[in-house]
Design a protein around this motif. Structure first.
Motif, PDB file in Angstrom:
ATOM      1  N   ALA A  48      48.075  31.506  49.758  1.00 31.37           N
ATOM      2  CA  ALA A  48      49.148  31.829  48.819  1.00 31.37           C
ATOM      3  C   ALA A  48      49.603  30.554  48.129  1.00 31.37           C
ATOM      4  CB  ALA A  48      50.319  32.484  49.551  1.00 31.37           C
ATOM      5  N   ALA A  49      49.492  30.525  46.813  1.00 27.55           N
ATOM      6  CA  ALA A  49      49.969  29.388  46.025  1.00 27.55           C
ATOM      7  C   ALA A  49      50.736  29.963  44.833  1.00 27.55           C
ATOM      8  CB  ALA A  49      48.797  28.507  45.603  1.00 27.55           C
ATOM      9  N   SER A  50      50.285  29.689  43.618  1.00 28.87           N
ATOM     10  CA  SER A  50      50.933  30.283  42.446  1.00 28.87           C
ATOM     11  C   SER A  50      50.383  31.663  42.139  1.00 28.87           C
ATOM     12  CB  SER A  50      50.741  29.376  41.219  1.00 28.87           C
ATOM     13  OG  SER A  50      49.370  29.338  40.841  1.00 28.87           O
ATOM     14  N   ASN A  51      49.324  32.065  42.857  1.00 26.84           N
ATOM     15  CA  ASN A  51      48.634  33.304  42.540  1.00 26.84           C
ATOM     16  C   ASN A  51      49.482  34.528  42.867  1.00 26.84           C
ATOM     17  OD1 ASN A  51      47.954  32.007  45.121  1.00 26.84           O
ATOM     18  ND2 ASN A  51      46.801  33.873  45.581  1.00 26.84           N
ATOM     19  N   LEU A  52      49.452  35.477  41.952  1.00 24.24           N
ATOM     20  CA  LEU A  52      50.102  36.770  42.130  1.00 24.24           C
ATOM     21  C   LEU A  52      48.991  37.793  42.348  1.00 24.24           C
ATOM     22  CD1 LEU A  52      52.692  36.436  39.208  1.00 24.24           C
ATOM     23  CD2 LEU A  52      53.109  36.094  41.655  1.00 24.24           C
ATOM     24  N   GLY A  53      48.583  37.939  43.605  1.00 20.83           N
ATOM     25  CA  GLY A  53      47.410  38.725  43.913  1.00 20.83           C
ATOM     26  C   GLY A  53      46.164  37.879  43.728  1.00 20.83           C
ATOM     27  N   GLY A  54      45.017  38.505  43.833  1.00 19.37           N
ATOM     28  CA  GLY A  54      43.769  37.780  43.657  1.00 19.37           C
ATOM     29  C   GLY A  54      43.411  36.928  44.865  1.00 19.37           C
ATOM     30  N   TRP A  55      42.349  36.164  44.703  1.00 22.40           N
ATOM     31  CA  TRP A  55      41.861  35.299  45.785  1.00 22.40           C
ATOM     32  C   TRP A  55      41.901  33.850  45.335  1.00 22.40           C
ATOM     33  CZ3 TRP A  55      37.455  32.082  46.137  1.00 22.40           C
ATOM     34  CH2 TRP A  55      37.174  31.603  47.427  1.00 22.40           C
ATOM     35  N   ASN A 103      39.382  30.558  41.965  1.00 27.34           N
ATOM     36  CA  ASN A 103      40.276  31.717  41.853  1.00 27.34           C
ATOM     37  C   ASN A 103      39.494  32.925  41.364  1.00 27.34           C
ATOM     38  OD1 ASN A 103      43.165  30.418  42.105  1.00 27.34           O
ATOM     39  ND2 ASN A 103      42.033  29.131  40.666  1.00 27.34           N
ATOM     40  N   ILE A 104      39.748  34.063  41.977  1.00 26.43           N
ATOM     41  CA  ILE A 104      39.202  35.337  41.495  1.00 26.43           C
ATOM     42  C   ILE A 104      40.374  36.277  41.256  1.00 26.43           C
ATOM     43  CG2 ILE A 104      37.713  37.310  41.977  1.00 26.43           C
ATOM     44  CD1 ILE A 104      36.151  35.564  43.926  1.00 26.43           C
ATOM     45  N   ASN A 105      40.536  36.707  40.023  1.00 28.41           N
ATOM     46  CA  ASN A 105      41.569  37.680  39.683  1.00 28.41           C
ATOM     47  C   ASN A 105      40.917  38.996  39.281  1.00 28.41           C
ATOM     48  OD1 ASN A 105      43.546  35.815  40.138  1.00 28.41           O
ATOM     49  ND2 ASN A 105      44.134  35.552  38.008  1.00 28.41           N
ATOM     50  N   GLU A 106      41.400  40.071  39.874  1.00 30.28           N
ATOM     51  CA  GLU A 106      40.991  41.404  39.475  1.00 30.28           C
ATOM     52  C   GLU A 106      42.169  42.076  38.780  1.00 30.28           C
ATOM     53  OE1 GLU A 106      39.402  43.135  43.055  1.00 30.28           O
ATOM     54  OE2 GLU A 106      37.511  42.032  42.845  1.00 30.28           O
ATOM     55  N   LYS A 107      42.059  43.329  38.464  1.00 30.95           N
ATOM     56  CA  LYS A 107      43.040  44.006  37.612  1.00 30.95           C
ATOM     57  C   LYS A 107      44.466  43.865  38.156  1.00 30.95           C
ATOM     58  CE  LYS A 107      43.765  48.155  34.888  1.00 30.95           C
ATOM     59  NZ  LYS A 107      43.223  49.494  34.523  1.00 30.95           N
TER      60      LYS A 107
END
Length: 217
Positions: A48-55, A103-107
């Motif tokens: 968990a960092a700045s990401n809102l969901g994703g990997w 980083n991997i972001n999905e929908k």
């Protein structure tokens, strides 16, 4: 005194450099990186960092990303060298220390506004834009915020200073992801990733460059 008789000098101060380049051989590079990134995702849970969901990978990508990551970081260091001077305006030789992650972001996934403390430059490389390069409905844009905040636009938001630039005072600026695109920006610059809305994945590599004092000549 008429306008034609008025003499003045204009200086543009406190500029914020943001550089971008398309790296060659991106198709082969990105195919290799995708394979390595998905394999790492299967091995390690997201942090968990700045990401809102994703990997968001945890281990430094230098340890598992292979030579293609080294290519990206080498290009980023070259960009940083060209954009970094001493206080007298002279070029300097700097040994940059790097730290990269994937980083991997999905929908529906994105990254909230943040900055990277303790480093000098930060950047992003796009392994897969998730379709955004050709379809703007996919979202996932990279967005930066005017470091001066809203003050330059609060009194008369329809007016801007003649800064010799892009007339963006007091606003946010978005950049369209594109596979093979490398962006470099000051680490203190507030930035975010807009929610990705496409049908596949938006895959990127983020990195920091810091001055390695132990290696200075």
């Amino acid at each position: 005194m008429s306008d034609s008789e008025l003499q003045m000098q204009v200086g543009h101060f406190f500029a914020t450099p943001v550089a971008a380049t398309l790296l060659e051989d991106s198709e082969a590079r990105n195919a290799d990186l995708k394979q390595r990134i998905f394999a790492e995702r299967d091995r390690e849970d997201s942090i968990a960092a700045s990401n809102l969901g994703g990997w968001h990978s945890g281990r430094p990508m230098e340890q598992w990303g292979g030579p293609r990551v080294e290519e990206i970081l080498s290009a980023a260091c070259q960009m940083a060298d060209r954009l970094t001077l001493d206080r007298s305006g002279q070029s300097v030789r700097i040994n940059w220390s790097t730290r990269a992650w994937a980083n991997i972001n999905e929908k529906g996934h994105g990254n909230e506004f943040h900055y990277h403390p303790g480093v000098y430059w930060s950047g992003t490389y796009y392994v897969d834009d998730g379709g955004r390069a050709t379809d703007e409905s996919c979202g996932g844009e990279f967005e930066i915020m005017d470091p001066r905040g809203p003050g330059v636009a609060m009194y008369a938001p329809s007016l801007v200073f003649d800064e010799g630039g892009h007339n963006t005072g007091g606003t946010n600026v978005r950049f369209t992801p594109r596979a093979g695109l490398l962006i470099l920006f000051p680490a203190w610059l507030y930035h975010q990733v807009r929610p990705y809305l496409g049908p596949t994945q938006r895959i990127s590599i983020a990195f920091n460059l810091s001055v390695d004092d132990s290696r200075q000549p």
